[in-house]
Design a protein around this motif. Structure first.
Motif, PDB file in Angstrom:
ATOM      1  N   LYS B 189       0.870  -1.170  -0.054  1.00 13.04           N
ATOM      2  CA  LYS B 189      -0.149  -0.085   0.028  1.00 13.04           C
ATOM      3  C   LYS B 189       0.800   1.277  -0.009  1.00 13.04           C
ATOM      4  O   LYS B 189       0.434   2.316  -0.598  1.00 13.04           O
ATOM      5  N   ASP B 190       2.040   1.117   0.753  1.00 16.49           N
ATOM      6  CA  ASP B 190       2.841   2.346   0.868  1.00 16.49           C
ATOM      7  C   ASP B 190       3.609   2.551  -0.590  1.00 16.49           C
ATOM      8  O   ASP B 190       3.941   3.498  -0.965  1.00 16.49           O
ATOM      9  N   ALA B 191       3.942   1.496  -1.400  1.00 18.94           N
ATOM     10  CA  ALA B 191       4.389   1.425  -2.538  1.00 18.94           C
ATOM     11  C   ALA B 191       3.482   2.158  -3.507  1.00 18.94           C
ATOM     12  O   ALA B 191       3.968   3.120  -4.434  1.00 18.94           O
ATOM     13  N   ILE B 192       2.316   1.759  -3.457  1.00 26.20           N
ATOM     14  CA  ILE B 192       1.198   2.544  -4.152  1.00 26.20           C
ATOM     15  C   ILE B 192       1.181   4.019  -3.829  1.00 26.20           C
ATOM     16  O   ILE B 192       1.240   5.042  -4.767  1.00 26.20           O
ATOM     17  N   ASN B 193       1.132   4.433  -2.403  1.00 21.31           N
ATOM     18  CA  ASN B 193       1.338   5.739  -2.255  1.00 21.31           C
ATOM     19  C   ASN B 193       2.458   6.521  -2.966  1.00 21.31           C
ATOM     20  O   ASN B 193       2.252   7.678  -3.571  1.00 21.31           O
ATOM     21  N   GLU B 194       3.568   6.045  -2.706  1.00 24.45           N
ATOM     22  CA  GLU B 194       4.824   6.393  -3.293  1.00 24.45           C
ATOM     23  C   GLU B 194       4.868   6.559  -4.977  1.00 24.45           C
ATOM     24  O   GLU B 194       5.235   7.853  -5.670  1.00 24.45           O
ATOM     25  N   ALA B 195       4.210   5.620  -5.510  1.00 28.71           N
ATOM     26  CA  ALA B 195       3.972   5.900  -7.099  1.00 28.71           C
ATOM     27  C   ALA B 195       3.053   6.811  -7.444  1.00 28.71           C
ATOM     28  O   ALA B 195       3.350   7.630  -8.363  1.00 28.71           O
ATOM     29  N   LEU B 196       1.997   7.067  -6.660  1.00 28.27           N
ATOM     30  CA  LEU B 196       1.170   8.190  -6.815  1.00 28.27           C
ATOM     31  C   LEU B 196       1.834   9.708  -6.627  1.00 28.27           C
ATOM     32  O   LEU B 196       1.589  10.556  -7.440  1.00 28.27           O
ATOM     33  N   ARG B 197       2.740   9.579  -5.627  1.00 28.24           N
ATOM     34  CA  ARG B 197       3.603  10.766  -5.259  1.00 28.24           C
ATOM     35  C   ARG B 197       4.455  11.236  -6.598  1.00 28.24           C
ATOM     36  O   ARG B 197       4.564  12.234  -6.864  1.00 28.24           O
ATOM     37  N   ASP B 198       4.923   9.985  -6.949  1.00 25.77           N
ATOM     38  CA  ASP B 198       6.000  10.261  -8.224  1.00 25.77           C
ATOM     39  C   ASP B 198       4.848  10.868  -9.479  1.00 25.77           C
ATOM     40  O   ASP B 198       5.413  11.783  -9.994  1.00 25.77           O
ATOM     41  N   TRP B 199       3.671  10.186  -9.624  1.00 21.11           N
ATOM     42  CA  TRP B 199       2.993  10.621 -10.798  1.00 21.11           C
ATOM     43  C   TRP B 199       2.614  11.933 -10.848  1.00 21.11           C
ATOM     44  O   TRP B 199       2.270  12.709 -11.572  1.00 21.11           O
ATOM     45  N   VAL B 200       2.124  12.381  -9.609  1.00 18.39           N
ATOM     46  CA  VAL B 200       1.655  13.734  -9.264  1.00 18.39           C
ATOM     47  C   VAL B 200       2.637  14.800  -9.794  1.00 18.39           C
ATOM     48  O   VAL B 200       2.521  15.709 -10.572  1.00 18.39           O
ATOM     49  N   SER B 201       4.079  14.285  -9.671  1.00 21.02           N
ATOM     50  CA  SER B 201       5.064  15.295  -9.872  1.00 21.02           C
ATOM     51  C   SER B 201       5.527  15.062 -11.617  1.00 21.02           C
ATOM     52  O   SER B 201       6.337  15.887 -12.174  1.00 21.02           O
ATOM     53  N   SER B 202       5.154  13.889 -12.152  1.00 21.13           N
ATOM     54  CA  SER B 202       5.652  13.531 -13.342  1.00 21.13           C
ATOM     55  C   SER B 202       4.674  13.172 -14.667  1.00 21.13           C
ATOM     56  O   SER B 202       4.961  12.620 -15.567  1.00 21.13           O
ATOM     57  N   VAL B 203       3.489  13.437 -14.094  1.00 20.51           N
ATOM     58  CA  VAL B 203       2.289  13.209 -15.139  1.00 20.51           C
ATOM     59  C   VAL B 203       2.557  13.466 -16.514  1.00 20.51           C
ATOM     60  O   VAL B 203       1.858  12.675 -17.612  1.00 20.51           O
ATOM     61  N   GLU B 204       2.912  14.533 -17.009  1.00 17.10           N
ATOM     62  CA  GLU B 204       3.121  14.889 -18.286  1.00 17.10           C
ATOM     63  C   GLU B 204       3.812  13.919 -19.304  1.00 17.10           C
ATOM     64  O   GLU B 204       3.487  13.592 -20.446  1.00 17.10           O
ATOM     65  N   THR B 205       5.002  13.133 -18.647  1.00 17.90           N
ATOM     66  CA  THR B 205       5.353  12.278 -19.462  1.00 17.90           C
ATOM     67  C   THR B 205       5.434  10.867 -19.152  1.00 17.90           C
ATOM     68  O   THR B 205       6.163   9.988 -19.638  1.00 17.90           O
ATOM     69  N   THR B 206       4.692  10.706 -17.946  1.00 15.30           N
ATOM     70  CA  THR B 206       4.877   9.328 -17.528  1.00 15.30           C
ATOM     71  C   THR B 206       3.419   8.560 -17.513  1.00 15.30           C
ATOM     72  O   THR B 206       2.554   9.261 -17.073  1.00 15.30           O
ATOM     73  N   ALA B 207       3.355   7.283 -17.681  1.00 12.78           N
ATOM     74  CA  ALA B 207       2.180   6.514 -17.502  1.00 12.78           C
ATOM     75  C   ALA B 207       2.518   5.780 -16.027  1.00 12.78           C
ATOM     76  O   ALA B 207       3.381   5.201 -15.772  1.00 12.78           O
ATOM     77  N   TYR B 208       1.194   5.555 -15.440  1.00  9.08           N
ATOM     78  CA  TYR B 208       1.269   4.646 -14.055  1.00  9.08           C
ATOM     79  C   TYR B 208       0.535   3.396 -14.623  1.00  9.08           C
ATOM     80  O   TYR B 208      -0.449   3.168 -14.896  1.00  9.08           O
ATOM     81  N   LEU B 209       1.597   2.344 -14.534  1.00 10.98           N
ATOM     82  CA  LEU B 209       0.982   1.050 -15.116  1.00 10.98           C
ATOM     83  C   LEU B 209       0.478   0.480 -13.834  1.00 10.98           C
ATOM     84  O   LEU B 209       1.139  -0.196 -12.997  1.00 10.98           O
ATOM     85  N   PHE B 210      -0.700   0.564 -13.559  1.00 12.63           N
ATOM     86  CA  PHE B 210      -1.535   0.158 -12.182  1.00 12.63           C
ATOM     87  C   PHE B 210      -1.236  -1.072 -12.274  1.00 12.63           C
ATOM     88  O   PHE B 210      -1.804  -1.889 -13.282  1.00 12.63           O
TER      89      PHE B 210
END
Lengths: 270, 437
Positions: B189-210
């Motif tokens: 669950k904490d890995a998901i939190n951290e991936a979401l934090r990355d995504w908030v910062s990188s969403v223009e170039t990055t896709a989140y493979l959930f």
């Protein structure tokens, strides 16, 4: 019971009449413990915060960087409960400064949206800042806020489309929270380059005041951003002031006061 | 959740009900249902764009053909439907196994990541991020990133990086950066939190493979659409090979992607009973489990309203399971809806029951399953006597057990030798009983 809550809009109006931006300061409830947070927030009021934002500590805070995560975790480890957050609101709102709660959504859903709105209003709270729920999914909260005359502070972001900004400001009450960076709290620095256009796009849709938060930590930045925004919101820097003085309560309070004074001077320099 | 109380079926299906989401991601509507999109505003545009891109892609025959070709030529699909004859004999009912354990990278998850990575290329993004628990989704994501030439960052709880060091090495070999997450409980669950934090910062170039059919809209439907081939294939194979549909189907449920992948094709087959088996951990009564649907309360976690293991204040409670892939305190919102409507039945399976099935399948069929999948096998063995003689149960064998040998060694006391060379550890009888030595 502290009587009718003061809307945050009164604080923005007062600041505007003074020809300056408002200063909004944040600490999580229960950090370093419940009474310690109350003392810290009261010191911030005395030193010049116009609005107080009280964080409701949550186990999965996806918008927060390591500093606020650590504080929230310490509060949870110390056993802070939702009712302690309401007690903190009551103590701080009694100073007369508009007091809002910043909360992730699940604790409110769990407490009961209507019940929380009623208890928050009874405690003298002015409303909620909700970082992980947007108006298009917030029907229950919008209705409860209307019923209890509470501010609904939703967020807009640099990535928001114009349509979403218009939808968000139409559903907001009190003020609108503009996130100054694409990122989490306590990370990148907010700059006028990013914040300026976002605030202009937001103001094009609403007469509500716009506060800028996330990525603001110094008086210099406060001065820079106060040229664009009606309010400047600071969180992680206050938390760090306490973390840096862990174990020495009076030094922590002095650090909070000094930072508040620096930021308050900043919002008056613009 | 103070006492484990089984969630009742509160809305039995008496009229035709939609099992699918509406266009805002609600299964069962916003008032009584599950799902939605509880996310920071910073991510809403990206989620809307992902939704639009997926609606467009899945209607594009060229995209569909590309996806099918990659699954066939690269991932070894469709996977066989296999009659487990010796296992069937031992329980007196026919057991069919959908052999997702034979897929490239060893589990059903390759379907999801290849689909999402293909979509990422179509959307013109150059980087992917992923969360992982045991490391299976991380390995699959790193594989897809290598295949498509994308940068890849995988967030993994620090506790899990230590439990699954071999998978960390696999991801690194495949070219991914693995970031250990130390916040919170330092698990999935904490890995998901951290991936979401990355995504908030990188969403223009990055896709989140959930990694599972959970999270904010459109992930629950997007991931389901990408993995539903499991059930589509199995249903056709069942008709072709055995001339009939199975009487019951079974899958393990953590976040729930392999289960929804199997269930989707059968939802409208009213005569097919559907079972999901959650991780019962040390036992339901101990409170140390991951039986989210059975014991959780409605809440919001990682972007969706669903059943959540939480305390009276809505703080997430840590889950427990011998299987890292099921060790998650939430569940995909469509499963919550299928449980509430009564279309599917969810039951907990303990660590001990799963390990017994793990050993049994190894010895009767020569198939070492993932411990996740062993929960589904154990569940099928449990329900078998309740079905009429001559019944067929189709089980999704969602992954293989190579990754679980460390756990098996510890559980059964395998593979050790004294300095003089004398083997020690479990006796054959102990292993056959699945008893922890």
């Amino acid at each position: 019971m502290t009587g009718p809550s003061a809307s945050t809009s009164t604080a923005f109006e007062k600041a505007k009449a003074d020809g300056r931006a408002a200063l909004i300061g944040y600490l999580p409830a229960g950090f370093p413990d419940v009474d310690g947070a109350i003392d810290g927030l009261k010191a911030m009021v005395v030193a010049g915060c116009d609005v107080i934002e009280i964080g409701l500590p949550y186990s999965d805070p996806v918008m927060d960087g390591p500093t606020i995560q650590a504080a929230a975790q310490q509060a949870l480890d110390g056993g802070v409960r939702t009712r302690d957050v309401l007690r903190t609101v009551e103590a701080v709102a009694a100073t007369g400064v508009p007091t809002v709660v910043m909360t992730y959504w699940n604790p409110i859903e769990r407490y009961g949206v209507e019940r929380f709105a009623a208890d928050l209003a009874n405690a003298g709270g002015a409303g909620l800042i909700t970082p992980d729920i947007t108006p298009d999914y917030a029907d229950a909260w919008i209705a409860a806020a209307d019923a209890h005359d509470l501010d609904r502070v939703f967020l807009v972001a640099p990535s928001s489309t114009d349509e979403r900004i218009a939808m968000t400001t139409a559903a907001s009450r009190g003020f609108v929270y503009a996130t100054g960076v694409m990122g989490v709290t306590g990370g990148r620095r907010a700059t006028a380059e990013v914040v300026g256009p976002l605030i202009a796009r937001t103001k094009a849709t609403t007469d509500l005041p716009v506060g800028v938060g996330v990525g603001v930590s110094t008086g210099e930045q406060a001065a820079e951003l106060a040229e664009y925004a009606d309010g400047v919101i600071v969180g992680s820097a206050f938390v760090r002031a306490l973390l840096d003085n862990a174990g020495d309560r009076s030094a922590g309070l002095r650090a909070l006061s000094a930072l508040t004074e620096e930021l308050a001077a900043g919002v008056r320099r613009a | 959740m103070s006492d484990p109380v089984t969630n009742p079926v509160t809305n039995p299906v008496t009229n035709p009900v939609s099992f699918d989401a509406d266009d805002k991601g609600w299964f069962g509507g916003p008032l009584e249902g599950f799902g939605g999109k509880y996310m920071p505003e910073a991510l809403m545009k990206a989620l809307d764009e992902l939704d639009a891109a997926w609606q467009e892609a899945k209607a594009d025959p060229a995209f569909v053909a590309d996806f099918e070709a990659i699954l066939r030529d690269y991932a070894n699909l469709p996977s066989p439907l296999y009659e487990a004859k010796r296992l069937s004999e031992s329980v007196g009912r026919r057991i069919l196994l959908k052999r997702e354990d034979l897929n490239h990278t060893g589990a059903h998850k390759i379907r999801n990541v290849l689909g999402q990575a293909l979509l990422t290329k179509r959307m013109g993004k150059s980087r992917v991020i992923a969360e992982t628990g045991a490391g299976q989704h991380g390995v699959a994501s790193a594989t897809a990133a290598a295949y498509f030439g994308l940068d890849c960052t995988v967030y993994m709880g620090k506790v899990d990086t230590e439990r699954q060091a071999l998978n960390v090495a696999r991801m690194q070999l495949l070219g991914a950066e693995v970031i250990p997450v130390e916040s919170g409980s330092a698990t999935l669950k904490d890995a998901i939190n951290e991936a979401l934090r990355d995504w908030v910062s990188s969403v223009e170039t990055t896709a989140y493979l959930f990694g599972t059919a959970a999270g904010p809209h459109p992930f629950p439907t997007l991931v389901r659409d990408l993995v539903r081939g499991i059930g589509d294939e199995a249903r056709a194979q069942s008709l072709e090979q055995y001339g009939a549909l199975p009487d019951a189907i079974a899958a393990c449920v953590g976040g729930g992607s392999n289960a929804i992948g199997l269930f989707t094709a059968f939802l409208d087959d009213a005569d097919v009973r559907i079972y999901g088996f959650e991780a019962g951990g040390d036992g339901f009564d101990t409170g140390r489990h991951a039986a989210t649907i059975t014991a959780g309360d409605t809440g919001v976690l990682h972007g969706a309203r669903t059943y959540v293991l939480q305390d009276d204040d809505g703080q997430t409670i840590e889950s427990h399971s011998i299987s890292a892939g099921l060790d998650y305190p939430g569940v995909g919102p469509q499963h919550s809806w299928l449980a509430k409507t009564g279309r599917a039945t969810y039951q907990p399976v303990t660590d001990a029951e799963a390990m017994e099935a793990f050993a049994l399948l190894s010895r009767t069929e020569g198939i070492i399953p993932a411990i996740e999948s062993a929960h589904a096998v154990a569940g099928a063995l449990r329900i078998a006597p309740d079905l009429p003689e001559g019944s067929t149960i189709l089980v999704n064998l969602s992954g293989r057990g190579d990754k679980d040998m460390g756990t098996a060694v510890e559980w059964f006391g395998l593979g050790q030798a004294k300095p003089d060379g004398t083997p020690v550890g479990a006796t054959d009888a102990q292993i056959a009983e699945g008893a922890k030595s």
